[in-house]
Design a protein around this motif. Structure first.
Motif, PDB file in Angstrom:
ATOM      1  N   LEU A 102     -47.140  11.229   1.326  1.00  0.00           N
ATOM      2  CA  LEU A 102     -45.046  11.001   0.170  1.00  0.00           C
ATOM      3  C   LEU A 102     -45.235  10.300  -0.982  1.00  0.00           C
ATOM      4  CD1 LEU A 102     -43.325  12.411   3.631  1.00  0.00           C
ATOM      5  CD2 LEU A 102     -44.597  13.538   1.690  1.00  0.00           C
ATOM      6  N   GLN A 103     -44.903   8.728  -0.691  1.00  0.00           N
ATOM      7  CA  GLN A 103     -44.782   7.838  -2.133  1.00  0.00           C
ATOM      8  C   GLN A 103     -46.119   8.126  -3.095  1.00  0.00           C
ATOM      9  OE1 GLN A 103     -44.856   4.181   0.168  1.00  0.00           O
ATOM     10  NE2 GLN A 103     -43.082   4.699   1.673  1.00  0.00           N
ATOM     11  N   LYS A 104     -46.424   8.634  -2.764  1.00  0.00           N
ATOM     12  CA  LYS A 104     -47.743   8.400  -3.521  1.00  0.00           C
ATOM     13  C   LYS A 104     -47.392   9.337  -4.619  1.00  0.00           C
ATOM     14  CE  LYS A 104     -50.060   4.286  -3.497  1.00  0.00           C
ATOM     15  NZ  LYS A 104     -51.752   4.699  -3.203  1.00  0.00           N
ATOM     16  N   ILE A 105     -47.632  10.454  -3.643  1.00  0.00           N
ATOM     17  CA  ILE A 105     -47.331  12.338  -3.934  1.00  0.00           C
ATOM     18  C   ILE A 105     -45.959  12.058  -4.925  1.00  0.00           C
ATOM     19  CG2 ILE A 105     -45.960  14.558  -3.617  1.00  0.00           C
ATOM     20  CD1 ILE A 105     -48.031  14.502  -1.471  1.00  0.00           C
ATOM     21  N   ASN A 106     -44.369  11.525  -4.963  1.00  0.00           N
ATOM     22  CA  ASN A 106     -43.665  11.388  -5.392  1.00  0.00           C
ATOM     23  C   ASN A 106     -44.091  10.251  -6.964  1.00  0.00           C
ATOM     24  OD1 ASN A 106     -41.051  12.207  -5.944  1.00  0.00           O
ATOM     25  ND2 ASN A 106     -41.025   9.127  -5.675  1.00  0.00           N
ATOM     26  N   PRO A 146     -51.991   7.846  11.886  1.00  0.00           N
ATOM     27  CA  PRO A 146     -50.911   7.054  12.841  1.00  0.00           C
ATOM     28  C   PRO A 146     -49.915   7.291  12.230  1.00  0.00           C
ATOM     29  CG  PRO A 146     -52.445   6.139  11.334  1.00  0.00           C
ATOM     30  CD  PRO A 146     -52.644   7.258  11.360  1.00  0.00           C
ATOM     31  N   VAL A 147     -48.171   7.164  11.979  1.00  0.00           N
ATOM     32  CA  VAL A 147     -47.288   6.933  11.550  1.00  0.00           C
ATOM     33  C   VAL A 147     -46.645   8.598  11.354  1.00  0.00           C
ATOM     34  CG1 VAL A 147     -45.690   5.591   9.550  1.00  0.00           C
ATOM     35  CG2 VAL A 147     -48.513   4.590  10.253  1.00  0.00           C
ATOM     36  N   MET A 148     -47.225   9.199  10.413  1.00  0.00           N
ATOM     37  CA  MET A 148     -47.018  10.434  10.163  1.00  0.00           C
ATOM     38  C   MET A 148     -48.111  11.846  10.204  1.00  0.00           C
ATOM     39  SD  MET A 148     -44.715  12.437   6.901  1.00  0.00           S
ATOM     40  CE  MET A 148     -43.158  11.604   7.034  1.00  0.00           C
ATOM     41  N   ASN A 149     -48.309  12.145  11.030  1.00  0.00           N
ATOM     42  CA  ASN A 149     -49.677  13.046  11.413  1.00  0.00           C
ATOM     43  C   ASN A 149     -50.084  14.101  10.005  1.00  0.00           C
ATOM     44  OD1 ASN A 149     -48.409  15.345  11.995  1.00  0.00           O
ATOM     45  ND2 ASN A 149     -48.165  14.688  13.990  1.00  0.00           N
ATOM     46  N   GLY A 150     -50.920  14.532  10.222  1.00  0.00           N
ATOM     47  CA  GLY A 150     -51.905  15.887   8.930  1.00  0.00           C
ATOM     48  C   GLY A 150     -50.133  16.801   9.028  1.00  0.00           C
ATOM     49  N   THR A 151     -49.458  17.185   9.934  1.00  0.00           N
ATOM     50  CA  THR A 151     -49.222  18.585  10.084  1.00  0.00           C
ATOM     51  C   THR A 151     -47.519  18.574   9.530  1.00  0.00           C
ATOM     52  OG1 THR A 151     -50.091  19.718  12.583  1.00  0.00           O
ATOM     53  CG2 THR A 151     -47.895  20.036  12.003  1.00  0.00           C
ATOM     54  N   ASP A 152     -46.943  17.382   9.643  1.00  0.00           N
ATOM     55  CA  ASP A 152     -45.502  16.410  10.057  1.00  0.00           C
ATOM     56  C   ASP A 152     -45.637  16.246   8.659  1.00  0.00           C
ATOM     57  OD1 ASP A 152     -44.916  17.050  12.306  1.00  0.00           O
ATOM     58  OD2 ASP A 152     -45.130  15.134  12.589  1.00  0.00           O
ATOM     59  N   THR A 153     -46.769  15.541   7.734  1.00  0.00           N
ATOM     60  CA  THR A 153     -47.125  15.189   6.260  1.00  0.00           C
ATOM     61  C   THR A 153     -47.140  16.841   5.342  1.00  0.00           C
ATOM     62  OG1 THR A 153     -48.271  13.128   6.948  1.00  0.00           O
ATOM     63  CG2 THR A 153     -48.487  14.245   4.967  1.00  0.00           C
ATOM     64  N   LEU A 154     -47.863  17.556   5.874  1.00  0.00           N
ATOM     65  CA  LEU A 154     -48.416  18.948   5.636  1.00  0.00           C
ATOM     66  C   LEU A 154     -46.776  19.614   5.184  1.00  0.00           C
ATOM     67  CD1 LEU A 154     -49.525  21.021   3.953  1.00  0.00           C
ATOM     68  CD2 LEU A 154     -49.977  22.157   6.321  1.00  0.00           C
ATOM     69  N   GLN A 155     -45.939  19.781   6.774  1.00  0.00           N
ATOM     70  CA  GLN A 155     -44.187  20.219   6.303  1.00  0.00           C
ATOM     71  C   GLN A 155     -43.765  19.511   4.666  1.00  0.00           C
ATOM     72  OE1 GLN A 155     -43.629  23.241   7.913  1.00  0.00           O
ATOM     73  NE2 GLN A 155     -42.747  23.545   6.656  1.00  0.00           N
ATOM     74  N   LYS A 156     -43.721  18.280   4.970  1.00  0.00           N
ATOM     75  CA  LYS A 156     -42.382  17.644   4.080  1.00  0.00           C
ATOM     76  C   LYS A 156     -43.573  17.892   2.433  1.00  0.00           C
ATOM     77  CE  LYS A 156     -40.958  14.094   7.079  1.00  0.00           C
ATOM     78  NZ  LYS A 156     -39.010  14.970   7.108  1.00  0.00           N
ATOM     79  N   ILE A 157     -44.522  17.750   2.386  1.00  0.00           N
ATOM     80  CA  ILE A 157     -45.305  18.882   1.451  1.00  0.00           C
ATOM     81  C   ILE A 157     -44.788  20.239   0.754  1.00  0.00           C
ATOM     82  CG2 ILE A 157     -47.486  18.652  -0.323  1.00  0.00           C
ATOM     83  CD1 ILE A 157     -48.786  16.166   1.621  1.00  0.00           C
ATOM     84  N   GLY A 202     -55.310   8.214  -6.738  1.00  0.00           N
ATOM     85  CA  GLY A 202     -54.743   8.268  -5.690  1.00  0.00           C
ATOM     86  C   GLY A 202     -55.308   7.949  -4.583  1.00  0.00           C
ATOM     87  N   THR A 203     -55.491   7.273  -3.256  1.00  0.00           N
ATOM     88  CA  THR A 203     -54.859   7.824  -1.954  1.00  0.00           C
ATOM     89  C   THR A 203     -54.434   7.170  -1.542  1.00  0.00           C
ATOM     90  OG1 THR A 203     -56.300   4.887  -1.635  1.00  0.00           O
ATOM     91  CG2 THR A 203     -57.773   7.506  -2.250  1.00  0.00           C
ATOM     92  N   ALA A 204     -53.758   7.644  -0.156  1.00  0.00           N
ATOM     93  CA  ALA A 204     -52.979   6.970   0.850  1.00  0.00           C
ATOM     94  C   ALA A 204     -53.936   6.536   2.093  1.00  0.00           C
ATOM     95  CB  ALA A 204     -52.358   7.770   0.891  1.00  0.00           C
TER      96      ALA A 204
END
Length: 355
Positions: A40-44, A58-69, A31-33
């Motif tokens: 995060l939706q696709k990972i789930n 945009p929307v959520m940058n890589g750093t914030d996304t990484l932390q949530k992952i 998949g892609t996002a």
């Protein structure tokens, strides 16, 4: 099969990465996002094994996304970075947070020449996928004791007046591991510390600045021709090999662009070989997390010269156990240490002969 989610705000980049990753039979793009929230939706929903993650989105940058992952899914994430100064600094942030590794886009956020880093990305995705399998399918195996212990004893006792030098090599997972080692070294350490971290040009300066900010000991990117001083850490610049030679004034650092057998630049073997030629110095040689076997041949030469303590990071704390495992299996290591204990092992090895 290693299942990969590709995250990038550029449709063109998503298409390129999604097309060339499956050319390797071990990889499947599931998949892609377009941004962090969608990722995060696709990972789930898709449960990938590895994520490639653009830093600038945009929307959520890589750093914030990484932390949530990392907080929620504990997945290996490979950051896709730009070559801008801001991109380099954010990349170091991500590596220290726990990103598995990174690659750089060759020519900006939309790189038509992305094929240039295809081999690097495929290599990192496979390594990330294998690291996950090893951690989930089996408990960590205690590395075997050195098979040639009798051959790696110090050739002769080191004089209490002997000068010391510390050399350290690392690769994948290195920036985060170094953050657990370098700040623990005392600023009055009676030895220079020379480090090879596999990284492209431009990123090692940001790494050195970050470690210097966190540490009492001085940390800097090495410069060609400068003298190596006790109580200072020198990181080889990306794209340059680092060696050290003895002169009338002391130890001088040399940088060059020679191609090495290991194909790495900087090369751990290259640095270690130069250190092996310092006959009247006691050496501490350290191998930490990383893919491959860079450093093993260099340690052989240091051991052959004598007056050395060799230390390897344990499998338990390595992101990738490749480089330490290679040296351990070859019977070249005196001490195997968790990353949290490596600084103490270095300090002890220097202090006990410099009293």
């Amino acid at each position: 099969m290693i299942r990969v989610l590709v995250v990038d705000d550029s449709a063109f980049m998503r298409k390129l990465i999604s097309d060339f990753l499956p050319a390797e039979s071990q990889i499947e793009v599931i998949g892609t996002a377009r941004n962090g929230e969608e990722a995060l939706q696709k990972i789930n929903a898709l449960q990938p094994d590895v994520v490639t993650l653009d830093i600038e989105m945009p929307v959520m940058n890589g750093t914030d996304t990484l932390q949530k992952i990392l907080d929620t899914y504990q997945l290996p994430v490979i950051m896709v970075s730009s070559q801008t100064q801001q991109g380099k600094e954010v990349t170091i942030d991500c590596l220290e947070m726990g990103a598995f590794d990174f690659i750089t886009k060759p020519s900006g956020s939309i790189s038509l020449d992305l094929y240039k880093i295809k081999e690097q990305l495929v290599e990192r995705v496979i390594a990330a996928g294998l690291s996950t399998e090893q951690k989930t399918e089996a408990a960590p195996i205690t590395p075997p004791p050195p098979r040639r212990a009798a051959k790696i004893e110090l050739v002769k006792p080191i004089s209490a007046a002997a000068k010391h030098i510390v050399c350290l090599g690392t690769s994948t997972g290195g920036p985060r591991a170094l953050q657990k080692v370098i700040p623990k070294l005392p600023k009055d350490l009676k030895a220079p510390v020379l480090i090879v971290q596999h990284m492209p040009e431009g990123f090692t300066a940001s790494l050195a600045d970050r470690l210097n900010h966190l540490s009492d000991i001085q940390v800097k990117e090495a410069k060609d021709g400068e003298m190596a001083s006790e109580g200072c850490v020198y990181i080889a610049p990306g794209g340059k090999n680092m060696s050290v030679v003895k002169t009338g004034a002391g130890l001088q650092i040399s940088l060059d662009s020679k191609v090495t057998p290991s194909r790495h630049k900087p090369s751990v073997d290259y640095l270690f070989r130069s250190v092996s030629r310092l006959s009247d110095y006691a050496k501490v040689a350290v191998i930490m997390t990383g893919m491959g076997s860079d450093g093993t041949e260099g340690i052989k030469e240091i051991l052959a010269a004598g007056n050395v303590k060799t230390i390897a990071e344990s499998e338990e704390s390595c992101v990738v156990f490749g480089m330490p495992k290679s040296a351990i299996k070859a019977g070249l290591i005196h001490e195997i240490k968790h990353v949290e204990d490596i600084a103490a092992a270095i300090t002890s090895s220097v202090k006990k002969e410099r009293v």
